[in-house]
Design an enzyme around this catalytic site. Structure first.
Site, PDB file in Angstrom:
ATOM      1  CB  CYS A  19      -0.929   0.012   1.211  1.00 47.07           C
ATOM      2  SG  CYS A  19      -2.258  -1.169   1.063  1.00 47.07           S
TER       3      CYS A  19
HETATM    4  N1  COA Z   1     -20.404  -9.085   7.053  1.00 50.07           N
HETATM    5  C1  COA Z   1     -20.950  -9.128   8.289  1.00 50.07           C
HETATM    6  N2  COA Z   1     -20.231  -9.297   9.411  1.00 50.07           N
HETATM    7  C2  COA Z   1     -18.898  -9.461   9.275  1.00 50.07           C
HETATM    8  C3  COA Z   1     -18.268  -9.457   8.015  1.00 50.07           C
HETATM    9  C4  COA Z   1     -19.078  -9.257   6.877  1.00 50.07           C
HETATM   10  N3  COA Z   1     -18.562  -9.186   5.642  1.00 50.07           N
HETATM   11  N4  COA Z   1     -16.940  -9.641   8.200  1.00 50.07           N
HETATM   12  C5  COA Z   1     -16.733  -9.775   9.523  1.00 50.07           C
HETATM   13  N5  COA Z   1     -17.921  -9.661  10.182  1.00 50.07           N
HETATM   14  C6  COA Z   1     -18.142  -9.778  11.614  1.00 50.07           C
HETATM   15  C7  COA Z   1     -17.164 -10.702  12.284  1.00 50.07           C
HETATM   16  O1  COA Z   1     -17.589 -12.027  12.196  1.00 50.07           O
HETATM   17  C8  COA Z   1     -17.163 -10.188  13.707  1.00 50.07           C
HETATM   18  O2  COA Z   1     -18.257 -10.726  14.380  1.00 50.07           O
HETATM   19  P1  COA Z   1     -18.157 -11.094  15.936  1.00 50.07           P
HETATM   20  O3  COA Z   1     -17.911  -9.804  16.637  1.00 50.07           O
HETATM   21  O4  COA Z   1     -19.528 -11.676  16.203  1.00 50.07           O
HETATM   22  O5  COA Z   1     -17.041 -12.055  16.057  1.00 50.07           O
HETATM   23  C9  COA Z   1     -17.382  -8.699  13.548  1.00 50.07           C
HETATM   24  O6  COA Z   1     -17.954  -8.514  12.251  1.00 50.07           O
HETATM   25  C10 COA Z   1     -16.131  -7.896  13.679  1.00 50.07           C
HETATM   26  O7  COA Z   1     -15.110  -8.410  12.824  1.00 50.07           O
HETATM   27  P2  COA Z   1     -13.736  -7.701  12.653  1.00 50.07           P
HETATM   28  O8  COA Z   1     -12.908  -8.440  11.658  1.00 50.07           O
HETATM   29  O9  COA Z   1     -13.118  -7.444  13.987  1.00 50.07           O
HETATM   30  O10 COA Z   1     -14.211  -6.340  11.983  1.00 50.07           O
HETATM   31  P3  COA Z   1     -13.594  -4.908  12.067  1.00 50.07           P
HETATM   32  O11 COA Z   1     -14.553  -4.044  12.761  1.00 50.07           O
HETATM   33  O12 COA Z   1     -12.182  -4.910  12.535  1.00 50.07           O
HETATM   34  O13 COA Z   1     -13.600  -4.478  10.520  1.00 50.07           O
HETATM   35  C11 COA Z   1     -12.043  -4.270   8.692  1.00 50.07           C
HETATM   36  C12 COA Z   1     -12.863  -5.225   9.566  1.00 50.07           C
HETATM   37  C13 COA Z   1     -11.228  -5.095   7.729  1.00 50.07           C
HETATM   38  C14 COA Z   1     -12.995  -3.369   7.943  1.00 50.07           C
HETATM   39  C15 COA Z   1     -11.151  -3.416   9.585  1.00 50.07           C
HETATM   40  O14 COA Z   1     -10.480  -4.187  10.531  1.00 50.07           O
HETATM   41  C16 COA Z   1     -10.142  -2.623   8.820  1.00 50.07           C
HETATM   42  O15 COA Z   1     -10.440  -1.873   7.916  1.00 50.07           O
HETATM   43  N6  COA Z   1      -8.899  -2.704   9.232  1.00 50.07           N
HETATM   44  C17 COA Z   1      -7.899  -1.886   8.645  1.00 50.07           C
HETATM   45  C18 COA Z   1      -6.957  -2.638   7.872  1.00 50.07           C
HETATM   46  C19 COA Z   1      -7.074  -2.541   6.396  1.00 50.07           C
HETATM   47  O16 COA Z   1      -8.070  -2.235   5.779  1.00 50.07           O
HETATM   48  N7  COA Z   1      -5.987  -2.893   5.780  1.00 50.07           N
HETATM   49  C20 COA Z   1      -5.892  -3.003   4.370  1.00 50.07           C
HETATM   50  C21 COA Z   1      -4.503  -2.800   3.959  1.00 50.07           C
HETATM   51  S1  COA Z   1      -3.915  -1.229   4.552  1.00 50.07           S
END
Ligand code: COA
Length: 380
Positions: free
Chosen positions: A163
């Protein structure tokens, strides 16, 4: 024309260019396709799921995607195969070696846009850096193919810092200018992220989009009247497995696992969020201090476009208050995460209205971990 002009050794951004694929996928379309895949998978494996041998897949949700990431849609080179529950991958006819590669093609489009905006002819450019997360092949370098297609005499090479490829490319180009080894360098970032995204992975299927950007870094002596002075650049890397892709030529050594899900993009999103936000915010503040800029006075931040929550926290830390869209513009809502191109798209689309003397920051962060800052001031 520029041959006998005295160079200054001061790097500037003369222009930027953007290529946006025509096709776009909304969250609604994406989730409908994903959930249909889940339905078919669970139906096909109903007996094994009932007996506890297999786990059922869980549906994705539009609400989650928008809330967790800020993404509402993403552009892709080929929409139909990505949305087809039987394919869920990009598909297009393979090109012969005599045809321009698809990655080079979109890189050339963005590069031409940048050259046109600067009023620059290809023959005035000395070098092409193809700075992107995923190259189409190991060699010959994509940069050399782009160089050839544009008719540039000089040299080119590929660099991949995930990135942060574009900001690493900008510093590399700036260093060529500073050292007097070049007067005009194109940094091209073609990102066909739909190729490395696992469209069947609920945790990440919504993240990425395709695009290409270009940045023309030049010696101030030949820059167009309106340009951006590069005040300082800083790069940082810290090893982490939290964003990883194991695809590579040595996959041949263990063919039984060559198609495994780890050969596509995989991340621990939560960990990335928690670890990268403080690292990047601190890096920006430290670098601003080093080059004698009050970070709270920055007119605009063009941040990496992965997650609106990450950007909100970083911008707050840097500016000392909650940033509005004018101070920290968002493009990931319609582009998704476009890897190295994200902060460049934000800069390209949201910089014309700034005034002479306004200072801003282009900043990227991502896999590696890698992060890069480019402080710029509008001139002309
Ligand atoms: N639809 C519905 N629910 C989903 C889902 C989807 N597509 N994907 C995950 N979930 C659920 C999970 O199962 C989890 O449920 P639980 O709490 O019951 O266990 C919950 O949502 C939270 O999951 P999590 O992975 O912790 O989500 P998050 O809030 O961290 O969001 C990202 C995920 C990827 C959007 C976020 O972590 C992010 O953007 N991180 C930054 C890193 C990034 O984007 N890097 C790219 C390269 S720089």
């Amino acid at each position: 024309m520029t041959q006998h002009m005295q160079m200054t050794g001061r790097p500037v951004i003369s222009s930027t260019g953007l290529f946006t694929p025509e096709e776009s996928i909304t969250n609604e379309e994406l989730v409908a396709s994903f959930n249909e895949y889940v339905r078919r998978y669970n139906e096909k494996n109903a007996d094994a799921i009932a007996s506890g041998e297999m786990q059922p897949l869980t549906e994705s949700s539009v609400e989650f995607i928008e809330k967790a990431s800020g993404i509402k849609a993403r552009h892709v080179m080929a929409k139909e195969p990505v949305l087809d529950p039987n394919v869920m991958a990009p598909r297009w006819p393979q090109r012969s070696n005599d045809e321009l590669s698809i990655l080079a093609e979109i890189g050339v489009k963005a590069a031409r846009d940048a050259l046109e905006r600067a009023g620059r002819k290809p023959e005035d450019v000395d070098a092409v850096l193809c700075a992107a997360s995923n190259m189409e092949r190991p060699y010959p370098a994509m940069a050399i193919e782009i160089q050839q297609a544009l008719g540039i005499d000089g040299f080119g090479f590929d660099m991949n810092v995930a990135c942060s490829s574009a900001t690493f490319g900008i510093q590399t180009a700036a260093d060529y200018i500073r050292a007097g080894n070049a007067k005009s360098v194109l940094v091209v970032s073609p990102e066909i992220t739909s190729g490395h995204l696992n469209w069947r992975d609920r945790d990440s299927h919504f993240i990425f989009g395709d695009v290409a950007t270009a940045v023309l870094v030049e010696d101030a002596a030949i820059a167009p009247e309106e340009h951006w002075d590069i005040l300082g650049t800083k790069l940082k890397t810290v090893f982490s497995n939290n964003i990883r892709n194991n695809f590579g030529f040595l996959n041949r050594a263990y063919p039984e696992d060559a198609g495994g899900p780890d050969k596509l993009f995989v991340q621990e999103g939560r960990k990335v969020f928690k670890e990268v936000v403080p690292m990047v915010a601190q890096m920006i503040v430290d670098e601003a201090e080093r080059i004698d800029i009050d970070p709270t006075s920055l007119r605009r931040l063009w941040l990496h476009q992965a997650n609106t929550g990450m950007n909100r926290l970083i911008a707050h830390r840097v500016l000392g208050h909650e940033a509005n869209e004018d101070e920290s513009p968002t493009v990931l809502d319609t582009y998704g995460n476009t890897s190295s191109a994200g902060s460049i798209i934000a800069f390209h689309l949201h910089s014309e209205d700034l005034q002479e003397g306004d200072t801003g920051l282009i900043c990227s962060f991502g896999a590696g971990y890698s992060a890069g800052t480019v402080f710029v001031r509008k001139a002309g």
